[in-house]
Design a protein around this motif. Structure first.
Motif, mmCIF file in Angstrom:
data_model
loop_
_atom_site.group_PDB
_atom_site.id
_atom_site.type_symbol
_atom_site.label_atom_id
_atom_site.label_comp_id
_atom_site.label_asym_id
_atom_site.label_seq_id
_atom_site.Cartn_x
_atom_site.Cartn_y
_atom_site.Cartn_z
ATOM 1 N N ALA A 126 0.818 -1.214 0.000
ATOM 2 C CA ALA A 126 0.000 0.000 0.000
ATOM 3 C C ALA A 126 0.849 1.260 0.000
ATOM 4 O O ALA A 126 0.467 2.280 -0.594
ATOM 5 N N ARG A 127 1.992 1.212 0.656
ATOM 6 C CA ARG A 127 2.873 2.380 0.667
ATOM 7 C C ARG A 127 3.292 2.778 -0.741
ATOM 8 O O ARG A 127 3.447 3.966 -1.044
ATOM 9 N N MET A 129 1.445 1.777 -3.534
ATOM 10 C CA MET A 129 0.216 1.998 -4.297
ATOM 11 C C MET A 129 -0.404 3.362 -4.052
ATOM 12 O O MET A 129 -1.007 3.949 -4.960
ATOM 13 N N VAL A 130 -0.290 3.890 -2.841
ATOM 14 C CA VAL A 130 -0.905 5.192 -2.561
ATOM 15 C C VAL A 130 -0.288 6.296 -3.409
ATOM 16 O O VAL A 130 -0.932 7.313 -3.683
ATOM 17 N N GLU A 131 0.945 6.095 -3.840
ATOM 18 C CA GLU A 131 1.637 7.106 -4.640
ATOM 19 C C GLU A 131 1.514 6.857 -6.137
ATOM 20 O O GLU A 131 2.011 7.656 -6.931
ATOM 21 N N HIS A 132 0.840 5.746 -6.502
ATOM 22 C CA HIS A 132 0.821 5.372 -7.917
ATOM 23 C C HIS A 132 -0.561 4.945 -8.397
ATOM 24 O O HIS A 132 -0.709 4.026 -9.208
ATOM 25 N N GLY A 133 -1.582 5.561 -7.870
ATOM 26 C CA GLY A 133 -2.920 5.372 -8.421
ATOM 27 C C GLY A 133 -3.703 4.197 -7.907
ATOM 28 O O GLY A 133 -4.741 3.840 -8.471
ATOM 29 N N GLY A 134 -3.232 3.546 -6.848
ATOM 30 C CA GLY A 134 -3.996 2.450 -6.269
ATOM 31 C C GLY A 134 -3.517 1.082 -6.709
ATOM 32 O O GLY A 134 -2.445 0.926 -7.294
ATOM 33 N N GLY A 135 -4.336 0.087 -6.442
ATOM 34 C CA GLY A 135 -3.980 -1.277 -6.782
ATOM 35 C C GLY A 135 -4.890 -2.262 -6.078
ATOM 36 O O GLY A 135 -5.913 -1.877 -5.491
ATOM 37 N N SER A 136 -4.527 -3.529 -6.140
ATOM 38 C CA SER A 136 -5.332 -4.592 -5.543
ATOM 39 C C SER A 136 -4.468 -5.428 -4.603
ATOM 40 O O SER A 136 -3.377 -5.865 -4.983
ATOM 41 N N ILE A 137 -4.975 -5.636 -3.393
ATOM 42 C CA ILE A 137 -4.308 -6.487 -2.417
ATOM 43 C C ILE A 137 -5.240 -7.650 -2.107
ATOM 44 O O ILE A 137 -6.426 -7.447 -1.818
#
Length: 269
Positions: A126-127, A129-137
Protein backbone atom coordinates in the motif's frame (compact mmCIF):
# COMPACT_ATOMS: atom_id res chain seq x y z
CA UNK A 1 -5.55 -17.49 -21.39
CA UNK A 2 -6.94 -13.98 -21.90
CA UNK A 3 -3.91 -11.81 -21.02
CA UNK A 4 -5.96 -9.95 -18.42
CA UNK A 5 -2.85 -8.91 -16.51
CA UNK A 6 -0.78 -7.52 -19.37
CA UNK A 7 1.30 -4.64 -18.09
CA UNK A 8 0.69 -5.52 -14.43
CA UNK A 9 3.29 -6.37 -11.79
CA UNK A 10 2.39 -8.71 -8.95
CA UNK A 11 4.05 -9.90 -5.75
CA UNK A 12 3.05 -13.28 -4.27
CA UNK A 13 4.27 -14.68 -0.97
CA UNK A 14 4.51 -18.43 -0.43
CA UNK A 15 4.71 -18.91 -4.17
CA UNK A 16 6.92 -21.97 -4.56
CA UNK A 17 4.27 -24.66 -4.07
CA UNK A 18 0.62 -25.46 -3.51
CA UNK A 19 -1.83 -22.60 -3.95
CA UNK A 20 1.00 -20.10 -4.30
CA UNK A 21 2.58 -21.86 -7.27
CA UNK A 22 -0.84 -22.00 -8.92
CA UNK A 23 -1.19 -18.26 -8.46
CA UNK A 24 2.27 -17.56 -9.85
CA UNK A 25 1.61 -19.68 -12.93
CA UNK A 26 -1.83 -18.20 -13.59
CA UNK A 27 -0.73 -14.59 -13.16
CA UNK A 28 2.27 -15.11 -15.43
CA UNK A 29 0.10 -16.85 -18.03
CA UNK A 30 -2.21 -13.85 -17.99
CA UNK A 31 0.67 -11.53 -18.82
CA UNK A 32 1.80 -10.30 -15.40
CA UNK A 33 5.38 -9.89 -14.31
CA UNK A 34 5.61 -11.73 -11.00
CA UNK A 35 7.98 -11.47 -8.06
CA UNK A 36 7.41 -14.27 -5.58
CA UNK A 37 8.97 -15.48 -2.39
CA UNK A 38 9.13 -18.68 -0.36
CA UNK A 39 11.42 -20.53 2.05
CA UNK A 40 11.58 -23.38 -0.47
CA UNK A 41 14.59 -22.27 -2.52
CA UNK A 42 14.71 -25.30 -4.80
CA UNK A 43 11.01 -25.19 -5.64
CA UNK A 44 11.02 -21.44 -6.10
CA UNK A 45 14.06 -21.43 -8.38
CA UNK A 46 12.58 -24.25 -10.48
CA UNK A 47 9.28 -22.42 -10.89
CA UNK A 48 10.99 -19.19 -11.88
CA UNK A 49 13.06 -21.05 -14.47
CA UNK A 50 9.89 -22.71 -15.79
CA UNK A 51 8.16 -19.37 -16.29
CA UNK A 52 11.10 -17.43 -17.65
CA UNK A 53 12.13 -13.76 -17.52
CA UNK A 54 8.74 -12.51 -16.34
CA UNK A 55 9.15 -14.25 -12.97
CA UNK A 56 11.66 -13.47 -10.23
CA UNK A 57 12.08 -15.64 -7.14
CA UNK A 58 13.55 -14.48 -3.84
CA UNK A 59 14.08 -16.74 -0.87
CA UNK A 60 11.71 -15.18 1.63
CA UNK A 61 10.95 -16.04 5.23
CA UNK A 62 7.84 -14.03 6.01
CA UNK A 63 8.51 -14.23 9.74
CA UNK A 64 11.11 -11.56 8.93
CA UNK A 65 8.94 -8.69 7.70
CA UNK A 66 11.93 -6.91 6.16
CA UNK A 67 12.11 -9.76 3.67
CA UNK A 68 8.51 -9.08 2.66
CA UNK A 69 9.44 -5.47 2.03
CA UNK A 70 12.30 -6.71 -0.14
CA UNK A 71 9.80 -8.45 -2.43
CA UNK A 72 7.94 -5.18 -2.95
CA UNK A 73 11.19 -3.28 -3.53
CA UNK A 74 12.35 -5.88 -6.05
CA UNK A 75 9.10 -5.64 -8.00
CA UNK A 76 9.39 -1.88 -8.23
CA UNK A 77 13.08 -1.89 -9.11
CA UNK A 78 13.00 -4.83 -11.53
CA UNK A 79 9.67 -4.27 -13.27
CA UNK A 80 8.89 -0.62 -12.58
CA UNK A 81 5.90 -0.85 -10.26
CA UNK A 82 3.45 -2.90 -8.24
CA UNK A 83 -0.23 -3.35 -9.08
CA UNK A 84 -1.21 -6.55 -7.24
CA UNK A 85 -0.07 -7.94 -3.89
CA UNK A 86 -1.07 -11.47 -2.87
CA UNK A 87 -0.38 -12.37 0.75
CA UNK A 88 -0.56 -16.13 0.41
CA UNK A 89 2.12 -17.60 2.70
CA UNK A 90 0.61 -19.62 5.52
CA UNK A 91 1.03 -22.61 7.81
CA UNK A 92 -1.47 -24.83 9.56
CA UNK A 93 0.15 -25.53 12.89
CA UNK A 94 -0.05 -28.87 14.64
CA UNK A 95 -3.39 -30.66 14.89
CA UNK A 96 -3.79 -32.14 18.36
CA UNK A 97 -6.36 -34.76 19.23
CA UNK A 98 -7.86 -32.40 21.82
CA UNK A 99 -7.39 -28.69 22.50
CA UNK A 100 -6.65 -29.71 26.09
CA UNK A 101 -3.50 -31.37 24.75
CA UNK A 102 -2.33 -28.27 22.86
CA UNK A 103 0.80 -26.77 24.42
CA UNK A 104 0.48 -23.68 22.17
CA UNK A 105 4.13 -24.11 21.27
CA UNK A 106 3.53 -23.05 17.67
CA UNK A 107 1.30 -20.06 18.48
CA UNK A 108 3.89 -17.36 17.81
CA UNK A 109 5.07 -18.96 14.55
CA UNK A 110 1.55 -19.43 13.20
CA UNK A 111 0.56 -15.88 14.05
CA UNK A 112 3.73 -14.37 12.60
CA UNK A 113 3.26 -16.19 9.31
CA UNK A 114 -0.52 -16.20 8.94
CA UNK A 115 -1.35 -12.76 10.34
CA UNK A 116 1.61 -10.46 10.89
CA UNK A 117 3.07 -11.25 7.46
CA UNK A 118 -0.28 -10.45 5.84
CA UNK A 119 -0.40 -7.13 7.67
CA UNK A 120 3.19 -6.30 6.70
CA UNK A 121 2.66 -7.27 3.07
CA UNK A 122 -0.48 -5.17 2.89
CA UNK A 123 1.27 -2.20 4.46
CA UNK A 124 4.36 -2.39 2.25
CA UNK A 125 2.38 -2.81 -0.96
CA UNK A 126 0.00 0.00 0.00
CA UNK A 127 2.87 2.38 0.67
CA UNK A 128 3.78 2.11 -3.00
CA UNK A 129 0.22 2.00 -4.30
CA UNK A 130 -0.91 5.19 -2.56
CA UNK A 131 1.64 7.11 -4.64
CA UNK A 132 0.82 5.37 -7.92
CA UNK A 133 -2.92 5.37 -8.42
CA UNK A 134 -4.00 2.45 -6.27
CA UNK A 135 -3.98 -1.28 -6.78
CA UNK A 136 -5.33 -4.59 -5.54
CA UNK A 137 -4.31 -6.49 -2.42
CA UNK A 138 -5.49 -10.07 -1.98
CA UNK A 139 -5.16 -11.85 1.34
CA UNK A 140 -5.48 -15.62 1.67
CA UNK A 141 -7.55 -16.68 4.64
CA UNK A 142 -9.47 -19.98 5.00
CA UNK A 143 -12.95 -21.28 5.63
CA UNK A 144 -11.40 -22.25 8.97
CA UNK A 145 -11.48 -18.54 9.77
CA UNK A 146 -15.19 -18.31 8.92
CA UNK A 147 -16.61 -21.56 10.22
CA UNK A 148 -16.04 -22.80 13.76
CA UNK A 149 -14.77 -26.32 14.26
CA UNK A 150 -12.47 -28.55 16.23
CA UNK A 151 -8.75 -28.83 15.74
CA UNK A 152 -5.94 -26.39 14.80
CA UNK A 153 -7.41 -23.64 16.96
CA UNK A 154 -4.45 -21.31 16.55
CA UNK A 155 -4.75 -21.65 12.78
CA UNK A 156 -8.46 -20.86 12.90
CA UNK A 157 -7.83 -17.83 15.10
CA UNK A 158 -5.13 -16.53 12.77
CA UNK A 159 -7.32 -16.88 9.69
CA UNK A 160 -10.29 -15.22 11.41
CA UNK A 161 -7.98 -12.33 12.26
CA UNK A 162 -6.97 -12.03 8.59
CA UNK A 163 -10.64 -11.59 7.68
CA UNK A 164 -11.20 -8.82 10.21
CA UNK A 165 -7.95 -7.12 9.22
CA UNK A 166 -8.84 -7.30 5.51
CA UNK A 167 -12.23 -5.67 6.03
CA UNK A 168 -10.84 -3.01 8.33
CA UNK A 169 -7.90 -1.98 6.18
CA UNK A 170 -10.09 -2.03 3.05
CA UNK A 171 -12.11 0.81 4.58
CA UNK A 172 -9.01 2.91 5.20
CA UNK A 173 -7.24 2.23 1.91
CA UNK A 174 -10.32 2.78 -0.27
CA UNK A 175 -9.54 6.51 -0.14
CA UNK A 176 -6.41 5.77 -2.18
CA UNK A 177 -8.19 3.53 -4.71
CA UNK A 178 -6.60 0.45 -3.16
CA UNK A 179 -8.92 -2.55 -3.02
CA UNK A 180 -8.33 -5.17 -0.34
CA UNK A 181 -10.14 -8.49 -0.51
CA UNK A 182 -9.73 -11.97 0.91
CA UNK A 183 -10.08 -15.45 -0.52
CA UNK A 184 -11.09 -18.29 1.81
CA UNK A 185 -10.19 -21.64 0.26
CA UNK A 186 -11.60 -24.85 1.67
CA UNK A 187 -11.25 -28.51 0.76
CA UNK A 188 -8.47 -27.79 -1.74
CA UNK A 189 -6.00 -30.65 -1.98
CA UNK A 190 -2.60 -29.27 -0.98
CA UNK A 191 0.06 -30.41 1.47
CA UNK A 192 -1.18 -28.20 4.32
CA UNK A 193 -3.48 -30.87 5.80
CA UNK A 194 -0.72 -33.47 5.99
CA UNK A 195 1.63 -30.92 7.53
CA UNK A 196 -0.81 -30.37 10.40
CA UNK A 197 -0.41 -33.95 11.63
CA UNK A 198 1.05 -34.20 15.10
CA UNK A 199 4.20 -36.19 15.77
CA UNK A 200 2.22 -39.24 16.85
CA UNK A 201 0.35 -39.22 13.53
CA UNK A 202 3.38 -38.76 11.24
CA UNK A 203 3.75 -42.49 10.71
CA UNK A 204 0.26 -42.74 9.24
CA UNK A 205 -0.13 -39.40 7.50
CA UNK A 206 -1.95 -40.87 4.50
CA UNK A 207 -4.62 -42.40 6.73
CA UNK A 208 -4.87 -39.20 8.76
CA UNK A 209 -5.28 -37.03 5.67
CA UNK A 210 -7.86 -39.29 4.09
CA UNK A 211 -10.01 -39.10 7.22
CA UNK A 212 -9.92 -35.30 7.02
CA UNK A 213 -10.67 -35.35 3.29
CA UNK A 214 -13.61 -37.71 3.77
CA UNK A 215 -15.12 -35.42 6.37
CA UNK A 216 -14.64 -32.49 3.99
CA UNK A 217 -16.42 -34.38 1.22
CA UNK A 218 -19.36 -35.16 3.48
CA UNK A 219 -19.68 -31.52 4.51
CA UNK A 220 -19.39 -30.09 0.98
CA UNK A 221 -22.57 -29.47 -1.06
CA UNK A 222 -20.73 -29.55 -4.39
CA UNK A 223 -19.17 -32.96 -4.76
CA UNK A 224 -16.49 -31.94 -7.26
CA UNK A 225 -13.09 -31.59 -5.61
CA UNK A 226 -11.77 -28.04 -5.50
CA UNK A 227 -8.47 -27.34 -7.23
CA UNK A 228 -5.62 -24.88 -7.09
CA UNK A 229 -6.93 -23.48 -10.38
CA UNK A 230 -10.25 -22.61 -8.72
CA UNK A 231 -8.41 -20.44 -6.22
CA UNK A 232 -6.24 -18.88 -8.94
CA UNK A 233 -9.36 -17.95 -10.91
CA UNK A 234 -10.75 -16.11 -7.89
CA UNK A 235 -7.44 -14.30 -7.36
CA UNK A 236 -7.41 -13.28 -11.03
CA UNK A 237 -10.86 -11.73 -10.60
CA UNK A 238 -9.70 -9.63 -7.66
CA UNK A 239 -6.49 -8.67 -9.48
CA UNK A 240 -8.25 -7.25 -12.53
CA UNK A 241 -10.56 -4.35 -13.23
CA UNK A 242 -13.47 -6.78 -13.26
CA UNK A 243 -13.55 -6.23 -9.50
CA UNK A 244 -12.95 -2.48 -9.62
CA UNK A 245 -16.03 -1.81 -7.41
CA UNK A 246 -15.30 -4.63 -4.96
CA UNK A 247 -13.40 -4.21 -1.72
CA UNK A 248 -13.56 -5.54 1.83
CA UNK A 249 -15.05 -8.85 0.74
CA UNK A 250 -14.29 -12.44 1.68
CA UNK A 251 -14.87 -15.00 -1.07
CA UNK A 252 -15.08 -18.65 0.01
CA UNK A 253 -13.79 -21.10 -2.59
CA UNK A 254 -15.12 -24.19 -0.87
CA UNK A 255 -17.86 -25.94 -2.86
CA UNK A 256 -20.51 -24.37 -0.63
CA UNK A 257 -19.16 -25.71 2.66
CA UNK A 258 -19.67 -22.56 4.72
CA UNK A 259 -23.14 -22.05 3.28
CA UNK A 260 -24.46 -24.86 5.46
CA UNK A 261 -24.65 -28.57 6.04
CA UNK A 262 -25.63 -30.88 3.25
CA UNK A 263 -29.30 -31.90 3.28
CA UNK A 264 -29.63 -35.61 2.66
CA UNK A 265 -32.63 -36.28 0.43
CA UNK A 266 -34.19 -39.65 -0.13
CA UNK A 267 -35.52 -40.15 -3.60
CA UNK A 268 -39.18 -41.18 -3.83
CA UNK A 269 -39.70 -44.70 -5.02
Amino acid sequence: MSSELDGKVAVITGGAGGLGAGLVRRFAAEGAKVVFGDVDERGGAALAAEIGPNAVFLRTDVTDIEQIGALVDTAVQRFGGLHVMVNNAGVSGTMHRRFLDDDLADFDTVMRINLRAVMAGTRDAARHMVEHGGGSIINLTSIGGIQAGGGVQTYRASKAAVIQFTKSVAIELAYYEIRVNAIAPGNIRTAIVAKSASAEDRGRVAEFEEKIREQMRQDRPLKREGTVDDVAEAALYFATDRSRYVTGTVLPIDGGTVAGKVIVRKEKT
